[in-house]
Design a protein around this motif. Structure first.
Motif, PDB file in Angstrom:
ATOM      1  N   TYR A   1       0.830  -1.211   0.000  1.00  0.00           N
ATOM      2  CA  TYR A   1       0.000   0.000   0.000  1.00  0.00           C
ATOM      3  C   TYR A   1       0.867   1.265   0.000  1.00  0.00           C
ATOM      4  O   TYR A   1       0.661   2.182  -0.804  1.00  0.00           O
ATOM      5  CB  TYR A   1      -0.936  -0.019   1.212  1.00  0.00           C
ATOM      6  CG  TYR A   1      -1.287   1.345   1.756  1.00  0.00           C
ATOM      7  CD1 TYR A   1      -2.063   2.238   1.007  1.00  0.00           C
ATOM      8  CD2 TYR A   1      -0.854   1.748   3.016  1.00  0.00           C
ATOM      9  CE1 TYR A   1      -2.375   3.491   1.507  1.00  0.00           C
ATOM     10  CE2 TYR A   1      -1.159   2.994   3.521  1.00  0.00           C
ATOM     11  CZ  TYR A   1      -1.923   3.868   2.772  1.00  0.00           C
ATOM     12  OH  TYR A   1      -2.223   5.113   3.258  1.00  0.00           O
ATOM     13  N   HIS A   2       1.871   1.303   0.880  1.00  0.00           N
ATOM     14  CA  HIS A   2       2.661   2.535   1.034  1.00  0.00           C
ATOM     15  C   HIS A   2       3.448   2.885  -0.230  1.00  0.00           C
ATOM     16  O   HIS A   2       3.621   4.073  -0.544  1.00  0.00           O
ATOM     17  CB  HIS A   2       3.616   2.408   2.226  1.00  0.00           C
ATOM     18  CG  HIS A   2       2.925   2.561   3.548  1.00  0.00           C
ATOM     19  ND1 HIS A   2       2.278   3.712   3.916  1.00  0.00           N
ATOM     20  CD2 HIS A   2       2.779   1.683   4.578  1.00  0.00           C
ATOM     21  CE1 HIS A   2       1.763   3.568   5.134  1.00  0.00           C
ATOM     22  NE2 HIS A   2       2.049   2.343   5.561  1.00  0.00           N
ATOM     23  N   GLU A   3       3.925   1.871  -0.948  1.00  0.00           N
ATOM     24  CA  GLU A   3       4.724   2.174  -2.139  1.00  0.00           C
ATOM     25  C   GLU A   3       3.877   2.796  -3.254  1.00  0.00           C
ATOM     26  O   GLU A   3       4.414   3.406  -4.177  1.00  0.00           O
ATOM     27  CB  GLU A   3       5.415   0.902  -2.640  1.00  0.00           C
ATOM     28  CG  GLU A   3       4.487  -0.151  -3.185  1.00  0.00           C
ATOM     29  CD  GLU A   3       5.202  -1.422  -3.597  1.00  0.00           C
ATOM     30  OE1 GLU A   3       4.580  -2.246  -4.277  1.00  0.00           O
ATOM     31  OE2 GLU A   3       6.396  -1.572  -3.246  1.00  0.00           O
TER      32      GLU A   3
ATOM     33  N   ALA B   1      -1.673   3.669 -13.060  1.00  0.00           N
ATOM     34  CA  ALA B   1      -1.387   2.232 -12.941  1.00  0.00           C
ATOM     35  C   ALA B   1      -2.155   1.625 -11.773  1.00  0.00           C
ATOM     36  O   ALA B   1      -2.715   0.522 -11.869  1.00  0.00           O
ATOM     37  CB  ALA B   1       0.112   2.012 -12.747  1.00  0.00           C
ATOM     38  N   THR B   2      -2.201   2.364 -10.655  1.00  0.00           N
ATOM     39  CA  THR B   2      -2.956   1.897  -9.492  1.00  0.00           C
ATOM     40  C   THR B   2      -4.430   1.783  -9.806  1.00  0.00           C
ATOM     41  O   THR B   2      -5.085   0.786  -9.469  1.00  0.00           O
ATOM     42  CB  THR B   2      -2.753   2.850  -8.298  1.00  0.00           C
ATOM     43  OG1 THR B   2      -1.370   2.903  -7.961  1.00  0.00           O
ATOM     44  CG2 THR B   2      -3.549   2.396  -7.089  1.00  0.00           C
ATOM     45  N   MET B   3      -4.970   2.796 -10.485  1.00  0.00           N
ATOM     46  CA  MET B   3      -6.403   2.796 -10.792  1.00  0.00           C
ATOM     47  C   MET B   3      -6.767   1.700 -11.776  1.00  0.00           C
ATOM     48  O   MET B   3      -7.835   1.099 -11.662  1.00  0.00           O
ATOM     49  CB  MET B   3      -6.821   4.157 -11.350  1.00  0.00           C
ATOM     50  CG  MET B   3      -6.729   5.308 -10.343  1.00  0.00           C
ATOM     51  SD  MET B   3      -7.527   4.951  -8.757  1.00  0.00           S
ATOM     52  CE  MET B   3      -9.191   4.580  -9.280  1.00  0.00           C
ATOM     53  N   GLU B   4      -5.882   1.399 -12.716  1.00  0.00           N
ATOM     54  CA  GLU B   4      -6.171   0.332 -13.678  1.00  0.00           C
ATOM     55  C   GLU B   4      -6.276  -1.019 -12.973  1.00  0.00           C
ATOM     56  O   GLU B   4      -7.137  -1.849 -13.298  1.00  0.00           O
ATOM     57  CB  GLU B   4      -5.083   0.280 -14.756  1.00  0.00           C
ATOM     58  CG  GLU B   4      -5.274   1.292 -15.874  1.00  0.00           C
ATOM     59  CD  GLU B   4      -6.635   1.162 -16.564  1.00  0.00           C
ATOM     60  OE1 GLU B   4      -7.035   0.023 -16.864  1.00  0.00           O
ATOM     61  OE2 GLU B   4      -7.293   2.193 -16.772  1.00  0.00           O
TER      62      GLU B   4
ATOM     63  N   ASP C   1       4.177   6.622  -4.255  1.00  0.00           N
ATOM     64  CA  ASP C   1       5.223   7.106  -5.155  1.00  0.00           C
ATOM     65  C   ASP C   1       5.074   6.570  -6.575  1.00  0.00           C
ATOM     66  O   ASP C   1       5.946   6.790  -7.415  1.00  0.00           O
ATOM     67  CB  ASP C   1       6.599   6.691  -4.600  1.00  0.00           C
ATOM     68  CG  ASP C   1       6.829   7.238  -3.199  1.00  0.00           C
ATOM     69  OD1 ASP C   1       6.462   8.401  -2.956  1.00  0.00           O
ATOM     70  OD2 ASP C   1       7.338   6.478  -2.357  1.00  0.00           O
ATOM     71  N   MET C   2       3.994   5.855  -6.839  1.00  0.00           N
ATOM     72  CA  MET C   2       3.787   5.279  -8.165  1.00  0.00           C
ATOM     73  C   MET C   2       2.767   6.086  -8.957  1.00  0.00           C
ATOM     74  O   MET C   2       2.027   6.907  -8.398  1.00  0.00           O
ATOM     75  CB  MET C   2       3.313   3.814  -8.038  1.00  0.00           C
ATOM     76  CG  MET C   2       4.371   2.884  -7.468  1.00  0.00           C
ATOM     77  SD  MET C   2       3.744   1.194  -7.216  1.00  0.00           S
ATOM     78  CE  MET C   2       3.309   0.737  -8.900  1.00  0.00           C
TER      79      MET C   2
ATOM     80  N   ALA D   1      -8.255   2.799  -3.507  1.00  0.00           N
ATOM     81  CA  ALA D   1      -7.691   1.920  -4.537  1.00  0.00           C
ATOM     82  C   ALA D   1      -6.321   1.416  -4.087  1.00  0.00           C
ATOM     83  O   ALA D   1      -5.980   0.239  -4.281  1.00  0.00           O
ATOM     84  CB  ALA D   1      -7.578   2.667  -5.861  1.00  0.00           C
ATOM     85  N   MET D   2      -5.533   2.287  -3.475  1.00  0.00           N
ATOM     86  CA  MET D   2      -4.227   1.874  -2.933  1.00  0.00           C
ATOM     87  C   MET D   2      -4.398   0.837  -1.826  1.00  0.00           C
ATOM     88  O   MET D   2      -3.652  -0.152  -1.758  1.00  0.00           O
ATOM     89  CB  MET D   2      -3.466   3.085  -2.401  1.00  0.00           C
ATOM     90  CG  MET D   2      -2.936   4.031  -3.468  1.00  0.00           C
ATOM     91  SD  MET D   2      -1.742   5.220  -2.795  1.00  0.00           S
ATOM     92  CE  MET D   2      -2.778   6.178  -1.698  1.00  0.00           C
TER      93      MET D   2
END
Length: 450
Positions: free
Chosen positions: A279-281, A289-292, A284-285, A319-320
């Motif tokens: 989750y924490h990383e 990409a997270t939402m996809e 910084d991304m 989402a994260m």
């Protein structure tokens, strides 16, 4: 004859002391069961009161936005504690019967446990199952090891053998008196427990009672076999105590060590850290990409678009959180699988070890075994998913906090509906009893009586 044998048996000081000791310890175990029962009931009452107050307080404080409100709010799921659980506490003394979860990452919350004194956990509870498994056999050994040898050593056996028409029947009557006494004591304690702990006289209670009787008969059959060897009292006592130590302590400990090494379980802490790091990383991304990944998991929320200009949105935040769970899912399944394997192997091997089998079956009847805990963890996952699917649309649409009927969110209860398998519970003990009695009968019929 039976009445005379019973009077002679019960007049012994050793018999009276042994029975009194077991009655006292038995009642102490019921008091411990009552304390456990009261604690569980108080925890549920406090959980009901706390959730209502907790939600109301946070709803009052976070009036403007539902996203941060649901960041804090916890919802409770209770693993129903049946009254008979007070007789066999099992896993319930180390694993919580109430799960409090938010809609954030589940794996970081799933294995939270109550704070307990490790020394108390190490020693365990002296519940009724402990008294039955550990102490009843000692009294059976004390009452039965010198059934014949005492009279032989005192010189009265010849008188008995000449006056008795059927010596083998006389020996059976000696054992019958002791069996009747111990089963009577077990019955007194269990039916007292039914009144004191308000245990319904249902299928679970009589399964527990029947298993207890078979367990006592198993130990009497061991004593019957050892007595059939027609050795001296000292030999009988040493052998029987060695068997008790081997079946009660050494063998279960050895099997536990083997299972732990064969099915190595990843630490729950390691799983929690994996979820949190995943989750924490994401901070910084790339958000896209997270939402996809989130939309792939929940395609029904693809219509909820991310505001690219906003530095922070609750859609992206949750989402994260979801991705943290998704990326630790493999470790979570591995942990569950290894625990399932441990439980299955324990049940299989226990069929050949009556003491271990009895303990596992007592816990299973009381719904305090590892299987129950795994079912509860699985229900916690379903409960958490249901909360997410209910609240995600409200968060993503920023539904007004005041319009939500927060009083409707009560604690939910999981009830283990696993049916009792009488064949599985009783058959292994029955087979061992018949086998030992058969060997003992053969010894008595092939050897001269002293």
């Amino acid at each position: 004859m039976l009445a005379l044998l019973f009077k002679n048996f019960i007049r012994s000081k050793g018999t009276k002391i042994g029975l009194l000791f077991l009655i006292c310890v038995g009642f102490v175990s019921l008091l411990i069961g009552k304390q456990f029962q009261d604690k569980q009931q108080n925890n549920i009452k406090e959980a009901v009161s706390y959730q209502k107050e907790h939600i109301a307080r946070n709803a009052e404080y976070h009036k403007d936005e539902i996203g941060p409100l649901l960041y804090y709010i916890k919802f409770s799921l209770v693993n129903k504690t049946f009254p008979i659980n007070s007789l066999a506490i099992g896993q319930r003394d180390v694993n919580p019967s109430i799960q409090n979860v938010t809609i954030r990452g589940l794996e970081g919350q799933k294995y939270d446990a109550e704070l307990n004194n490790p020394n108390n956990l190490l020693s365990g509870n002296i519940d009724f199952s402990f008294v039955l498994i550990y102490l009843f056999p000692l009294l059976i050994i004390a009452f039965s090891y010198n059934v014949i040898s005492e009279e032989v050593e005192s010189g009265t056996w010849k008188i008995v053998s000449t006056q008795s028409k059927n010596i083998f029947l006389y020996i059976l009557q000696l054992f019958f008196v002791r069996i009747l006494t111990l089963i009577g004591l077990l019955s007194i304690l269990l039916f007292t427990a039914a009144l004191f702990l308000q245990i319904p006289l249902d299928k679970a209670f009589f399964a527990f009672y029947g298993l207890g009787i078979l367990y006592l008969l198993f130990w009497f059959s061991i004593c019957f076999f050892i007595v059939s060897l027609q050795k001296h009292s000292n030999f009988n006592a040493v052998i029987l105590l060695t068997i008790w130590l081997f079946l009660i302590v050494i063998l279960p400990a050895g099997i536990n060590a083997y299972i732990v090494n064969r099915y190595k379980v990843p630490e729950a802490l390691e799983l929690t850290l994996k979820q949190r790091n995943a989750y924490h990383e994401k901070w910084d991304m790339d958000k896209t990409a997270t939402m996809e990944k989130f939309y792939k998991h929940y395609p029904q929320f693809r219509t909820c678009k991310l505001d690219e200009k906003a530095e922070f949105t609750w859609l992206w935040y949750y989402a994260m959180q979801q991705m943290g769970d998704d990326e630790s899912a493999e470790q979570s399944k591995e942990l569950e699988s290894k625990l399932q394997q441990r439980n299955h192997f324990s049940e299989v091997i226990a069929q050949f070890i009556p003491t271990l089998h009895t303990q596992i079956q007592l816990n299973e009847i009381a719904k305090s075994d590892l299987k129950n805990q795994l079912l509860f963890l699985n229900e916690t996952s379903k409960f958490h998913e249901k909360l997410r699917l209910h609240f995600y649309p409200k968060i993503f649409d920023n539904a007004p906090v005041a319009e939500q009927k927060w009083d409707n969110y009560k604690i939910e209860t999981f009830s283990d509906t696993t049916q009792i398998n009488f064949t599985k519970a009783f058959l292994p003990l029955l087979l061992f009893i018949l086998l030992l009695i058969g060997f003992g009968w053969r010894n008595f019929n092939t050897k001269a009586f002293f």
